[in-house]
Design a protein around this motif. Structure first.
Motif, PDB file in Angstrom:
ATOM      1  N   SER A 186     -15.643   5.006   1.719  1.00 13.71           N
ATOM      2  CA  SER A 186     -15.550   5.001   3.013  1.00 13.71           C
ATOM      3  C   SER A 186     -14.450   4.737   3.678  1.00 13.71           C
ATOM      4  CB  SER A 186     -16.460   4.028   4.130  1.00 13.71           C
ATOM      5  OG  SER A 186     -16.215   4.304   5.150  1.00 13.71           O
ATOM      6  N   HIS A 187     -13.700   5.961   4.328  1.00 15.11           N
ATOM      7  CA  HIS A 187     -12.332   5.937   4.968  1.00 15.11           C
ATOM      8  C   HIS A 187     -12.309   6.445   6.381  1.00 15.11           C
ATOM      9  CE1 HIS A 187      -7.780   6.039   5.136  1.00 15.11           C
ATOM     10  NE2 HIS A 187      -7.509   5.762   4.576  1.00 15.11           N
ATOM     11  N   PRO A 188     -11.447   5.685   7.580  1.00 16.00           N
ATOM     12  CA  PRO A 188     -11.557   5.962   8.694  1.00 16.00           C
ATOM     13  C   PRO A 188     -10.808   8.106   9.112  1.00 16.00           C
ATOM     14  CG  PRO A 188     -10.554   4.139   8.483  1.00 16.00           C
ATOM     15  CD  PRO A 188     -10.622   4.363   7.211  1.00 16.00           C
ATOM     16  N   LEU A 189     -10.186   7.914   7.921  1.00 16.27           N
ATOM     17  CA  LEU A 189      -9.704   8.773   8.263  1.00 16.27           C
ATOM     18  C   LEU A 189      -9.590   9.893   7.758  1.00 16.27           C
ATOM     19  CD1 LEU A 189      -5.775   7.189   9.132  1.00 16.27           C
ATOM     20  CD2 LEU A 189      -7.545   7.326  10.945  1.00 16.27           C
ATOM     21  N   TYR A 220      -8.556   2.082  -2.215  1.00 21.65           N
ATOM     22  CA  TYR A 220      -8.487   2.799  -1.064  1.00 21.65           C
ATOM     23  C   TYR A 220      -6.655   3.146  -1.972  1.00 21.65           C
ATOM     24  CZ  TYR A 220     -12.210   1.767   0.582  1.00 21.65           C
ATOM     25  OH  TYR A 220     -13.144   1.223   1.003  1.00 21.65           O
ATOM     26  N   ALA A 221      -5.668   2.580  -2.115  1.00 21.66           N
ATOM     27  CA  ALA A 221      -3.689   2.914  -1.738  1.00 21.66           C
ATOM     28  C   ALA A 221      -3.908   3.915  -3.413  1.00 21.66           C
ATOM     29  CB  ALA A 221      -2.984   1.996  -2.402  1.00 21.66           C
ATOM     30  N   ASP A 222      -2.467   4.516  -3.087  1.00 20.32           N
ATOM     31  CA  ASP A 222      -2.158   5.707  -4.257  1.00 20.32           C
ATOM     32  C   ASP A 222      -1.010   4.816  -5.436  1.00 20.32           C
ATOM     33  OD1 ASP A 222      -3.170   8.298  -3.190  1.00 20.32           O
ATOM     34  OD2 ASP A 222      -1.635   7.745  -1.589  1.00 20.32           O
ATOM     35  N   ILE A 223      -1.134   5.281  -6.894  1.00 18.49           N
ATOM     36  CA  ILE A 223      -0.474   4.553  -7.080  1.00 18.49           C
ATOM     37  C   ILE A 223       0.839   6.123  -7.256  1.00 18.49           C
ATOM     38  CG2 ILE A 223       0.059   4.199  -9.444  1.00 18.49           C
ATOM     39  CD1 ILE A 223      -3.020   3.379  -9.914  1.00 18.49           C
ATOM     40  N   ALA A 244       6.665  -3.982   3.990  1.00 18.57           N
ATOM     41  CA  ALA A 244       6.719  -4.797   5.736  1.00 18.57           C
ATOM     42  C   ALA A 244       6.549  -4.053   6.787  1.00 18.57           C
ATOM     43  CB  ALA A 244       8.429  -4.779   5.548  1.00 18.57           C
ATOM     44  N   ASN A 245       5.427  -4.379   7.522  1.00 18.01           N
ATOM     45  CA  ASN A 245       5.133  -3.871   8.570  1.00 18.01           C
ATOM     46  C   ASN A 245       4.108  -2.390   8.562  1.00 18.01           C
ATOM     47  OD1 ASN A 245       6.088  -6.073  10.148  1.00 18.01           O
ATOM     48  ND2 ASN A 245       8.332  -4.904   9.958  1.00 18.01           N
ATOM     49  N   PRO A 246       3.056  -2.443   7.977  1.00 21.24           N
ATOM     50  CA  PRO A 246       3.005  -1.168   7.436  1.00 21.24           C
ATOM     51  C   PRO A 246       2.078  -1.314   8.875  1.00 21.24           C
ATOM     52  CG  PRO A 246       1.017  -3.311   6.640  1.00 21.24           C
ATOM     53  CD  PRO A 246       2.384  -3.731   7.373  1.00 21.24           C
ATOM     54  N   PRO A 247       1.367   0.678   9.070  1.00 26.44           N
ATOM     55  CA  PRO A 247       1.130   1.310  10.122  1.00 26.44           C
ATOM     56  C   PRO A 247      -0.825   0.552  10.240  1.00 26.44           C
ATOM     57  CG  PRO A 247       1.691   3.135   8.685  1.00 26.44           C
ATOM     58  CD  PRO A 247       2.566   1.809   8.238  1.00 26.44           C
ATOM     59  N   ALA A 248      -1.606   0.169  11.142  1.00 27.48           N
ATOM     60  CA  ALA A 248      -2.999   0.250  11.223  1.00 27.48           C
ATOM     61  C   ALA A 248      -3.826   0.949  10.298  1.00 27.48           C
ATOM     62  CB  ALA A 248      -2.914  -0.209  12.358  1.00 27.48           C
ATOM     63  N   ASP A 249      -4.609   0.179   9.745  1.00 27.72           N
ATOM     64  CA  ASP A 249      -5.448   1.081   8.408  1.00 27.72           C
ATOM     65  C   ASP A 249      -5.501   1.639   7.364  1.00 27.72           C
ATOM     66  OD1 ASP A 249      -7.581   0.220  10.310  1.00 27.72           O
ATOM     67  OD2 ASP A 249      -7.527   2.119  11.004  1.00 27.72           O
ATOM     68  N   ALA A 250      -3.521   0.887   6.944  1.00 23.36           N
ATOM     69  CA  ALA A 250      -2.658   1.380   6.393  1.00 23.36           C
ATOM     70  C   ALA A 250      -2.926   0.294   5.090  1.00 23.36           C
ATOM     71  CB  ALA A 250      -1.320   1.750   6.310  1.00 23.36           C
ATOM     72  N   PRO A 251      -2.461   0.236   3.495  1.00 19.10           N
ATOM     73  CA  PRO A 251      -2.287  -1.046   3.170  1.00 19.10           C
ATOM     74  C   PRO A 251      -0.883  -1.147   2.734  1.00 19.10           C
ATOM     75  CG  PRO A 251      -2.504   1.128   1.880  1.00 19.10           C
ATOM     76  CD  PRO A 251      -2.442   1.803   3.591  1.00 19.10           C
ATOM     77  N   ASN A 252      -0.765  -2.913   3.070  1.00 22.13           N
ATOM     78  CA  ASN A 252       0.351  -3.577   2.646  1.00 22.13           C
ATOM     79  C   ASN A 252       0.895  -4.288   1.456  1.00 22.13           C
ATOM     80  OD1 ASN A 252      -1.489  -5.548   1.233  1.00 22.13           O
ATOM     81  ND2 ASN A 252      -0.908  -7.330   2.969  1.00 22.13           N
ATOM     82  N   GLN A 253       0.317  -2.813   0.844  1.00 22.18           N
ATOM     83  CA  GLN A 253       1.266  -3.350  -0.602  1.00 22.18           C
ATOM     84  C   GLN A 253       1.025  -1.818  -1.447  1.00 22.18           C
ATOM     85  OE1 GLN A 253      -1.588  -6.162  -3.059  1.00 22.18           O
ATOM     86  NE2 GLN A 253       0.422  -7.581  -2.752  1.00 22.18           N
ATOM     87  N   ALA A 254       2.440  -1.757  -2.264  1.00 21.29           N
ATOM     88  CA  ALA A 254       2.996   0.368  -2.698  1.00 21.29           C
ATOM     89  C   ALA A 254       2.504  -0.117  -4.300  1.00 21.29           C
ATOM     90  CB  ALA A 254       3.966   0.085  -2.644  1.00 21.29           C
ATOM     91  N   TYR A 255       1.863   0.795  -4.656  1.00 19.59           N
ATOM     92  CA  TYR A 255       1.563   0.990  -6.228  1.00 19.59           C
ATOM     93  C   TYR A 255       2.797   1.690  -6.825  1.00 19.59           C
ATOM     94  CZ  TYR A 255      -1.905  -2.990  -5.865  1.00 19.59           C
ATOM     95  OH  TYR A 255      -2.700  -3.600  -5.559  1.00 19.59           O
ATOM     96  N   VAL A 256       3.231   1.758  -8.302  1.00 18.28           N
ATOM     97  CA  VAL A 256       4.246   2.654  -8.839  1.00 18.28           C
ATOM     98  C   VAL A 256       3.971   2.157 -10.245  1.00 18.28           C
ATOM     99  CG1 VAL A 256       6.798   3.397  -8.777  1.00 18.28           C
ATOM    100  CG2 VAL A 256       6.420   2.499  -6.759  1.00 18.28           C
ATOM    101  N   LEU A 257       3.865   3.704 -10.573  1.00 13.76           N
ATOM    102  CA  LEU A 257       3.153   3.470 -12.097  1.00 13.76           C
ATOM    103  C   LEU A 257       4.512   3.450 -12.503  1.00 13.76           C
ATOM    104  CD1 LEU A 257       1.571   4.219 -14.629  1.00 13.76           C
ATOM    105  CD2 LEU A 257       2.833   6.240 -14.285  1.00 13.76           C
TER     106      LEU A 257
END
Length: 268
Positions: A186-189, A220-223, A244-257
């Motif tokens: 489930s994802h609101p967007l 839910y995040a992208d890699i 820092a300061n992610p948008p609403a409903d967005a993850p607060n972490q980023a993943y890079v392969l």
């Protein structure tokens, strides 16, 4: 007296403009050329992934043998006194040093994979022979790296900021196991979103897996840099960054392969 005026006037002007006795007249000078190129240093090199955009020889002829992958051009990455080369048939790398306007490369080591495409198979040799010894280096701007070999070949790379530059820090390494199949989540967007099924793994200093992994969870995040292939289970080493300061409903972490550690085709 009227006939003498034309002669007297030039003499008077010459007397006014003549330099004092013993003083040499000023010589016209050419203003010095000011270079706009950015200095080469390890910090500048490490700030970007450098992708090959142009390659030509001393006569201006394109070096097509170096430009065989338009979708994935040859890439240089500099870190901790070493350079790695990717998007070739094999991964290559070795030591380097900055000396003035030169980049000096040590002998490259390489993996030993075979490539079916003959152009791609030949790419390793074409790259390797141009990164031997000292290359003249310049950066016309902060996003361009121009290297010139001893034989006059010119390689122009365009820079893309690394994740460390974009997220403002080194991040942390983590190991993620990605299941072979995605599942609806489930994802609101995003209607009908499919989520990767992921769990985190732990390894000790010797590279041995420790502890019991938990259950697979919706991810839910992208890699960044990872493209999932249905039916293939992977263990990934990633770099995890705080946003820092992610948008609403967005993850607060980023993943890079960072790299694929394991890969296995799973039969249904």
């Amino acid at each position: 007296m009227k006939r003498l005026l034309p002669l007297v006037l030039p003499l008077a002007l010459a007397a006014c403009s003549a330099p004092p006795q013993g003083e040499q007249p000023a010589q016209a000078t050419t203003p010095p050329m000011v270079s706009t190129a950015t200095a080469i240093d390890a910090k500048t090199l490490a700030a970007n992934h450098w992708k090959l955009a142009e390659a030509h020889d001393a006569q201006g002829r394109a070096l097509d043998a170096l430009l065989v992958r338009a979708d994935a051009p040859v890439q240089l990455d500099f870190a901790d006194g070493r350079v790695s080369v990717s998007n070739t048939c094999n991964r290559m790398g070795g030591g380097y040093a900055v000396e003035g306007n030169q980049l000096k490369f040590g002998r490259f080591a390489s993996t030993m994979m075979a490539c079916v495409d003959p152009n791609l198979a030949a790419l390793d040799q074409e790259v390797g022979k141009r990164f031997e010894g000292a290359l003249t280096a310049e950066t016309p701007d902060a996003a361009t790296l121009k290297l010139t070999t001893a034989t006059g070949d010119v390689l122009v790379f365009k820079g893309e900021p690394t994740a460390e530059m974009r997220y403002g820090g080194p991040g942390e390494k983590a190991f993620l196991e990605v299941a072979a199949e995605t599942k609806p989540c489930s994802h609101p967007l995003i209607p009908d979103k499919q989520c990767l099924q992921v769990r985190e793994l732990q390894y000790d200093d010797k590279g041995l897996k420790v502890g019991a992994p938990g259950e697979f969870q919706n991810f839910y995040a992208d890699i960044e840099g990872y493209k999932h292939e249905p039916g293939v289970r992977n263990v990934l080493r990633v770099k995890r960054f705080k946003i820092a300061n992610p948008p609403a409903d967005a993850p607060n972490q980023a993943y890079v392969l960072d790299m694929v550690v394991e890969s296995e085709t799973v039969k249904k």
